[in-house]
Design a protein around this motif. Structure first.
Motif, PDB file in Angstrom:
ATOM      1  N   LYS A  78      22.033  18.897  16.586  1.00 57.57           N
ATOM      2  CA  LYS A  78      21.133  19.921  16.094  1.00 57.57           C
ATOM      3  C   LYS A  78      20.069  20.261  17.137  1.00 57.57           C
ATOM      4  CE  LYS A  78      22.848  20.922  12.101  1.00 57.57           C
ATOM      5  NZ  LYS A  78      23.347  22.303  11.822  1.00 57.57           N
ATOM      6  N   SER A  79      19.337  21.326  16.879  1.00 69.49           N
ATOM      7  CA  SER A  79      18.396  21.869  17.862  1.00 69.49           C
ATOM      8  C   SER A  79      17.155  20.998  18.040  1.00 69.49           C
ATOM      9  CB  SER A  79      17.979  23.280  17.451  1.00 69.49           C
ATOM     10  OG  SER A  79      19.093  24.148  17.424  1.00 69.49           O
ATOM     11  N   PHE A  80      16.488  21.189  19.168  1.00 70.06           N
ATOM     12  CA  PHE A  80      15.359  20.349  19.572  1.00 70.06           C
ATOM     13  C   PHE A  80      14.166  20.444  18.634  1.00 70.06           C
ATOM     14  CE2 PHE A  80      14.091  24.429  21.177  1.00 70.06           C
ATOM     15  CZ  PHE A  80      12.706  24.411  21.195  1.00 70.06           C
ATOM     16  N   TYR A  81      14.016  21.575  17.922  1.00 66.82           N
ATOM     17  CA  TYR A  81      12.807  21.812  17.135  1.00 66.82           C
ATOM     18  C   TYR A  81      12.869  21.217  15.728  1.00 66.82           C
ATOM     19  CZ  TYR A  81      15.919  25.624  15.737  1.00 66.82           C
ATOM     20  OH  TYR A  81      17.013  26.345  15.332  1.00 66.82           O
ATOM     21  N   MET A  82      13.980  20.584  15.369  1.00 66.30           N
ATOM     22  CA  MET A  82      14.131  20.067  14.008  1.00 66.30           C
ATOM     23  C   MET A  82      13.438  18.715  13.854  1.00 66.30           C
ATOM     24  SD  MET A  82      18.008  21.229  13.115  1.00 66.30           S
ATOM     25  CE  MET A  82      18.453  22.978  13.150  1.00 66.30           C
ATOM     26  N   LYS A  83      12.811  18.504  12.713  1.00 63.55           N
ATOM     27  CA  LYS A  83      11.996  17.305  12.487  1.00 63.55           C
ATOM     28  C   LYS A  83      12.867  16.054  12.410  1.00 63.55           C
ATOM     29  CE  LYS A  83       8.483  15.220   9.537  1.00 63.55           C
ATOM     30  NZ  LYS A  83       7.661  14.848  10.716  1.00 63.55           N
ATOM     31  N   LEU A  84      12.478  15.042  13.192  1.00 64.04           N
ATOM     32  CA  LEU A  84      13.180  13.769  13.198  1.00 64.04           C
ATOM     33  C   LEU A  84      12.836  12.996  11.928  1.00 64.04           C
ATOM     34  CD1 LEU A  84      15.015  12.057  15.109  1.00 64.04           C
ATOM     35  CD2 LEU A  84      12.906  10.923  15.881  1.00 64.04           C
ATOM     36  N   ASN A  85      13.880  12.535  11.239  1.00 65.94           N
ATOM     37  CA  ASN A  85      13.667  11.730  10.041  1.00 65.94           C
ATOM     38  C   ASN A  85      13.198  10.323  10.418  1.00 65.94           C
ATOM     39  OD1 ASN A  85      14.361  13.673   8.075  1.00 65.94           O
ATOM     40  ND2 ASN A  85      16.546  13.285   8.393  1.00 65.94           N
ATOM     41  N   VAL A 132      17.981  14.431  11.471  1.00 65.51           N
ATOM     42  CA  VAL A 132      16.885  15.394  11.388  1.00 65.51           C
ATOM     43  C   VAL A 132      16.891  16.057  10.017  1.00 65.51           C
ATOM     44  CG1 VAL A 132      16.676  15.880  13.846  1.00 65.51           C
ATOM     45  CG2 VAL A 132      18.358  17.147  12.487  1.00 65.51           C
ATOM     46  N   ALA A 133      15.734  16.578   9.624  1.00 62.39           N
ATOM     47  CA  ALA A 133      15.571  17.225   8.315  1.00 62.39           C
ATOM     48  C   ALA A 133      16.105  18.653   8.397  1.00 62.39           C
ATOM     49  CB  ALA A 133      14.101  17.216   7.905  1.00 62.39           C
ATOM     50  N   ALA A 134      17.427  18.729   8.436  1.00 64.74           N
ATOM     51  CA  ALA A 134      18.103  20.015   8.587  1.00 64.74           C
ATOM     52  C   ALA A 134      19.066  20.229   7.430  1.00 64.74           C
ATOM     53  CB  ALA A 134      18.869  20.059   9.909  1.00 64.74           C
ATOM     54  N   SER A 147      15.917  24.174   8.668  1.00 67.33           N
ATOM     55  CA  SER A 147      15.351  22.838   8.880  1.00 67.33           C
ATOM     56  C   SER A 147      13.854  22.856   8.652  1.00 67.33           C
ATOM     57  CB  SER A 147      15.622  22.350  10.309  1.00 67.33           C
ATOM     58  OG  SER A 147      14.796  23.026  11.244  1.00 67.33           O
ATOM     59  N   GLN A 148      13.327  21.644   8.491  1.00 66.58           N
ATOM     60  CA  GLN A 148      11.888  21.459   8.651  1.00 66.58           C
ATOM     61  C   GLN A 148      11.656  21.321  10.143  1.00 66.58           C
ATOM     62  OE1 GLN A 148      10.196  18.534   6.036  1.00 66.58           O
ATOM     63  NE2 GLN A 148       8.361  18.248   7.298  1.00 66.58           N
ATOM     64  N   GLU A 197       9.349  14.719  23.569  1.00 70.05           N
ATOM     65  CA  GLU A 197      10.413  13.736  23.783  1.00 70.05           C
ATOM     66  C   GLU A 197      11.796  14.360  23.563  1.00 70.05           C
ATOM     67  OE1 GLU A 197      11.879   9.498  21.813  1.00 70.05           O
ATOM     68  OE2 GLU A 197       9.776  10.108  21.626  1.00 70.05           O
ATOM     69  N   ARG A 198      11.914  15.160  22.512  1.00 67.58           N
ATOM     70  CA  ARG A 198      13.209  15.805  22.241  1.00 67.58           C
ATOM     71  C   ARG A 198      13.577  16.785  23.340  1.00 67.58           C
ATOM     72  NH1 ARG A 198      17.359  15.074  20.413  1.00 67.58           N
ATOM     73  NH2 ARG A 198      17.786  16.889  19.137  1.00 67.58           N
ATOM     74  N   CYS A 199      12.600  17.535  23.837  1.00 65.48           N
ATOM     75  CA  CYS A 199      12.868  18.454  24.948  1.00 65.48           C
ATOM     76  C   CYS A 199      13.394  17.688  26.164  1.00 65.48           C
ATOM     77  CB  CYS A 199      11.605  19.227  25.318  1.00 65.48           C
ATOM     78  SG  CYS A 199      11.158  20.527  24.150  1.00 65.48           S
ATOM     79  N   ASN A 200      12.761  16.583  26.472  1.00 67.75           N
ATOM     80  CA  ASN A 200      13.189  15.782  27.621  1.00 67.75           C
ATOM     81  C   ASN A 200      14.592  15.223  27.410  1.00 67.75           C
ATOM     82  OD1 ASN A 200      10.816  16.200  29.084  1.00 67.75           O
ATOM     83  ND2 ASN A 200       9.781  14.472  28.102  1.00 67.75           N
TER      84      ASN A 200
END
Length: 452
Positions: A350-357, A363-365, A380-381, A391-394
């Motif tokens: 899933k995409s980088f902007y989605m909230k990590l559970n 992720v909250a998708a 998603s949230q 961190e996700r971007c990296n």
């Protein structure tokens, strides 16, 4: 008058009326002749009866299919015939005849053939019904969000960010040497693949916003549900979580279905006869059903069990895989027989902007899967932690500096946000029963296809 208004008011119309339309057929006899007329406003045609004494009769001997004519006459009710009324003409005027080589003669044409003439295919009843439903669906989307106090936003078509991080954007440039620092914008620019990031910024100012516009993907895909240019509905809701996101998705989809069932029933009947038997019943059922909800892990378990009896093309089913269309359709068509929200996908797919559970794995998708299509909506949230987003971007090798404006929103009173993207053409496919995305876009753009 327009044909749609004549059908609505024919019992009250006791005076002579005039209608202009295009000839679908013109069958001439010695005593009486029959003309079938269409003006694009309604799923049903208008039958006109005219006789040799009718004013302008002599012109009609060479009137061809596709010609534009003006008809003046009285409405005659015909309760014992397939059509409830017809026009008894007192005047018939040929306004403009049609060439003999008109491509849409009175015979069956394949969808493949009609795709080669998109400038004319909308005159065919199939596409008239399809595009009227498309128009109604678009209005219903706006109506739903406005009633929910969303603010309509127009996000940029030309952008410097690839919201999905897939690298499948079309470059916009005035140069031939890729020296983008010397280009029009002084940097590399592309056509938008999503307005979501911009909408997310606006939601922090207006609480709830939505965009509805064209998006572009340079994806060399030739499937029946992918196009290079398509329309996306992308709402963003501040202070909302995934639960609220799912609520809005279900409410929107049901509102659009209800609107089309109410306002385009004749068009749906035609699509039902051409595309899909039982279409109207399917839509009514979806409107009345409560959508199912399962986690991604539960979906995988369902597919693993199903694979013991069914030969999926992708049979190596395991946690972490990206669900294919065959998997999505099995879950919503066979296992649940209704629309299904699948939630909590692995972060890797899933995409980088989605909230990590909290588990650090998912992720909250959510994806909304619907029978006949598969994925219709993805949402998603959004990640509200500045550090986790960096961190996700990296992790995904996305340079955080390229998205500084977006990431920095988390530093300025962000709290949380949620949203989704609905592929408008896929929705129209679902509403009409059409099997190919090329048949629900007036002028489709697909790989190797730029006719107009």
């Amino acid at each position: 008058m327009k044909i749609i208004d004549i059908y609505k008011e024919f019992k009250k119309l006791k005076k002579e009326i005039t209608v202009i339309g295009r000839v679908r057929s013109n069958r001439q006899g010695k005593a009486v002749s029959f003309l079938v007329l269409d003006d694009g406003t309604y799923a049903k045609d208008l039958q006109v009866v005219y006789k040799p004494e009718t004013i302008g009769y002599s012109q009609f001997s060479e009137t061809r299919v596709g010609a534009i004519v003006s008809i003046k006459g009285m409405i005659i009710e015909t309760p014992n015939r397939p059509q409830p009324f017809e026009i008894s003409a007192t005047e018939v005027i040929l306004l403009d005849n049609c060439a003999e080589d008109y491509p849409l003669q009175k015979k069956e044409h394949t969808l493949e053939y009609l795709r080669e003439i998109p400038q004319l295919r909308a005159r065919a009843k199939t596409f008239q019904s399809t595009f009227r439903i498309r128009s109604s669906a678009a209005f219903a989307i706006h109506e739903y969000f406005i009633k929910q106090n969303f603010v309509y936003m127009n996000t940029p078509i030309i952008t410097e960010n690839d919201a999905e991080g897939a690298g499948e954007a079309f470059v916009v440039t005035t140069r031939k040497d890729a020296k983008y620092d010397q280009d029009f914008f002084g940097k590399k620019a592309s056509l938008t693949v999503s307005g979501q990031l911009n909408a997310e910024a606006m939601a922090q100012s207006f609480n709830s916003v939505y965009t509805f516009g064209p998006t572009f993907r340079a994806e060399n895909s030739h499937t029946n549900k992918h196009a290079s240019e398509f329309w996306m509905v992308e709402p963003e809701i501040a202070f909302a979580d995934l639960v609220k996101d799912i609520e809005i998705i279900e409410g929107l989809v049901k509102h659009v279905i209800d609107y089309v069932l109410k306002n385009n029933l004749e068009d749906l009947k035609y699509c039902e006869s051409f595309y899909e038997e039982g279409l109207i019943e399917r839509l009514q059922k979806m409107s009345n059903d409560n959508f199912e909800q399962v986690t991604y892990k539960e979906a995988i378990d369902i597919l693993v069990e199903a694979s013991k009896k069914i030969n999926f093309e992708e049979s190596n089913i395991k946690f972490g895989m990206d669900l294919s269309t065959e998997h999505e359709r099995y879950i919503c068509e066979k296992h649940f027989a209704k629309p299904v929200f699948v939630t909590n996908y692995p972060k890797e797919i899933k995409s980088f902007y989605m909230k990590l559970n909290d588990d650090g794995i998912t992720v909250a998708a959510t994806d909304l899967l619907v029978p006949g299509i598969g994925e219709l909506v993805g949402g998603s949230q959004r990640e509200d932690s500045y550090d986790k987003l960096i961190e996700r971007c990296n992790e995904l090798k996305i340079n955080p500096e390229d998205l500084k404006w977006y990431i920095d929103l988390r530093k300025f009173g962000y709290f949380k946000s949620a949203g989704f993207g609905l592929g408008f053409e896929r929705l129209v496919m679902y509403l009409t029963g059409a099997k190919n995305i090329r048949d629900v876009i007036p002028f489709p753009r697909t790989p190797k296809n730029l006719l107009f």
